[in-house]
Write an enzyme that holds these catalytic residues in place. Structure first.
Site, PDB file in Angstrom:
ATOM      1  N   ARG A 122       0.780  -1.204   0.095  1.00 50.23           N
ATOM      2  CA  ARG A 122      -0.053   0.101   0.135  1.00 50.23           C
ATOM      3  C   ARG A 122       0.883   1.130   0.085  1.00 50.23           C
ATOM      4  O   ARG A 122       0.135   2.349  -0.331  1.00 50.23           O
ATOM      5  CB  ARG A 122      -1.056   0.022   1.088  1.00 50.23           C
ATOM      6  CG  ARG A 122      -1.907  -0.783   1.120  1.00 50.23           C
ATOM      7  CD  ARG A 122      -2.830  -1.034   2.393  1.00 50.23           C
ATOM      8  NE  ARG A 122      -3.564   0.060   2.949  1.00 50.23           N
ATOM      9  CZ  ARG A 122      -3.832   0.356   4.041  1.00 50.23           C
ATOM     10  NH1 ARG A 122      -3.882  -0.865   4.842  1.00 50.23           N
ATOM     11  NH2 ARG A 122      -4.599   1.413   4.408  1.00 50.23           N
ATOM     12  N   ASP A 133       6.696  -1.655  11.604  1.00 50.17           N
ATOM     13  CA  ASP A 133       5.873  -0.352  11.177  1.00 50.17           C
ATOM     14  C   ASP A 133       4.868   0.011  12.251  1.00 50.17           C
ATOM     15  O   ASP A 133       4.114   0.835  12.044  1.00 50.17           O
ATOM     16  CB  ASP A 133       5.096  -0.932  10.124  1.00 50.17           C
ATOM     17  CG  ASP A 133       4.112  -2.162  10.419  1.00 50.17           C
ATOM     18  OD1 ASP A 133       4.045  -2.621  11.462  1.00 50.17           O
ATOM     19  OD2 ASP A 133       3.275  -2.720   9.637  1.00 50.17           O
TER      20      ASP A 133
END
Length: 451
Positions: A18, A106
């Site tokens: 993404r 992340d």
């Protein structure tokens, strides 16, 4: 915190599709530093005996970023779930006996304090098998749920896809971060199966497996912002904004005046003294240290620079890595410094480039002055003595030394050293032809009219 040895496993094997980027997701910068490095820096304070980053897609990039830090790397070749990812670190931790902290590359803003709380809870009186870090987001959405009692003892954990309507109504969510003893972790992981809606090996399943063995697990909570994950550039921008807002508040709490806080951007390591004034639209890149009573005027960009007490910067100034301004020094509008030292009380107020230079105390650098430091192959140094005066529009061709108290006349191109207290005048004598301009105009008008 317990004195048992600690290992840290960081999961960073996801593709991050993404992000739509050639750069691995965990290496995208937050406040001037890769997300993964934020996390590793926080974990470093725990004194871990071993740190392992589990990589997958884009492993070469991640390896290049962490191996120089002494971090081990394990590879997850197939993306079969978080439990499978943690299993890949088993070989790297062969022979290790201690506690294991599981983090996500992340999820970059987890603090050292929260990590310590997780380890401390692991060694609480009831000795939970697993400690889970939970949070309560404003929108629980598709997060896995944690069902626990008031003391934080976990009854069950369930992924959203597999949760009942009643379980989905729970607001306590699983961040994915865990603390577990090494002697338990990999034994439990070997018993995890993929009989679930996603067909993956879920890390949270170790909680229920430990429960089946008669051992309870516990959850501790933190705020949602600390465990915010990044899966897209929009989410990265939102996290950056949240980080900047906290940092601006901290700066003001510490005695810094921000005229328009929302327009000032900090890096992860920016250091500001007391009674510093920062005007609107200032950007601090990495490696900046600012002493007390400095003024950073509007639209200045400062990176890798050290600014001494009472100095003044800008507006529209650029300080690049290696720039050092001593006490009371001044740079003004459209001045650039790179790998240069501006001595105490020295000033360069307009339209100047100082590269690979040393400027003595009290020197004055006139508008339009350039240190010509590069010949297309090598860089050379310019030295300007204390109290020297460099006239406007001068070019100092390095390597060159201007002595203490020397004066360089405006418009000079200096290619040789100038003695202390001398005048360097490097320009042709001015000549004047009386009436020439009027004659020229008459001739040109006549020519134009004849066409």
């Amino acid at each position: 915190m317990t004195s048992r040895p600690l290992a840290v496993i960081v999961l960073a094997a996801g593709k991050g599709t993404r992000m739509k980027s050639d750069t691995h997701k965990v290496l995208h910068p937050l406040a001037g530093r890769p997300m993964l490095h934020h996390l590793l820096a926080a974990a470093e304070g725990l004194g871990a005996a071993k740190t392992v980053v589990v990589v997958g897609a884009g492993r070469e990039q991640v390896e290049a970023a962490v191996v120089p830090l002494g971090v081990a790397v394990a590879q997850q070749q197939e993306q079969l779930g978080t439990g499978h990812a943690v299993q890949q670190a088993e070989q790297a931790l062969a022979g290790f006996a201690g506690d294991v902290l599981i983090l996500y590359g992340d999820v970059p803003l987890v603090t050292e304090a929260t990590m310590r709380r997780m380890i401390d809870r692991l060694h609480a009186e009831e000795a939970p098998a697993v400690v889970v870090l939970g949070f309560r987001p404003s929108d629980p959405g598709a997060y896995g749920r944690v069902i626990a009692d008031a003391e934080g003892r976990i009854a069950r954990m369930v992924e959203f896809k597999d949760a009942s309507a009643e379980e989905r109504a729970e607001t306590l969510c699983n961040s994915g971060l865990m603390a577990v003893r090494s002697e338990d972790l990999f034994d439990l992981l070997r018993r995890v199966d993929n009989a679930n809606a996603a067909g993956e090996y879920y890390l949270p399943d170790i909680v229920m497996l430990a429960g089946a063995d008669g051992r309870s697990s516990a959850v501790i909570e933190t705020d949602a912002e600390e465990v915010t994950g990044v899966n897209s550039r929009a989410e990265l921008a939102a996290l950056e904004l949240a980080w900047q807002q906290r940092r601006r508040k901290q700066a003001m709490d510490d005695g810094v005046t921000l005229i328009a806080p929302e327009t000032v951007w900090f890096s992860y390591d920016t250091v500001l003294g007391r009674d510093v004034i920062v005007e609107p639209n200032v950007v601090f890149g990495p490696g900046v240290s600012v002493a007390d009573k400095v003024v950073i005027h509007a639209f200045s960009h400062v990176e890798g620079a050290t600014i001494g007490e009472g100095a003044s910067v800008g507006p529209y100034a650029r300080l690049r890595p290696g720039a050092v301004m001593k006490k009371g020094a001044r740079v003004g509008n459209f001045v650039e410094m790179k790998k240069a030292v501006l001595g105490e009380g020295a000033k360069a107020n307009h339209l100047t480039y100082l590269g690979d230079a040393e400027v003595g105390a009290g020197a004055n650098i006139g508008a339009g002055t350039i240190t010509c430091n590069y010949d297309g192959f090598f860089k050379y140094k310019t030295r300007i003595g204390a109290g020297a005066f460099i006239g406007s529009n001068s070019a100092l061709v390095a390597p060159v030394t201007i002595g203490d108290g020397a004066i360089v006349a405006a418009g000079s191109t200096v290619t040789s050293d100038v003695e202390a207290d001398a005048l360097a005048l490097v320009r042709p004598p001015q000549t004047e032809k009386p009436g020439w301009a009027a004659k020229f105009r008459n001739v040109m008008r006549a020519r134009k009219e004849s066409r």
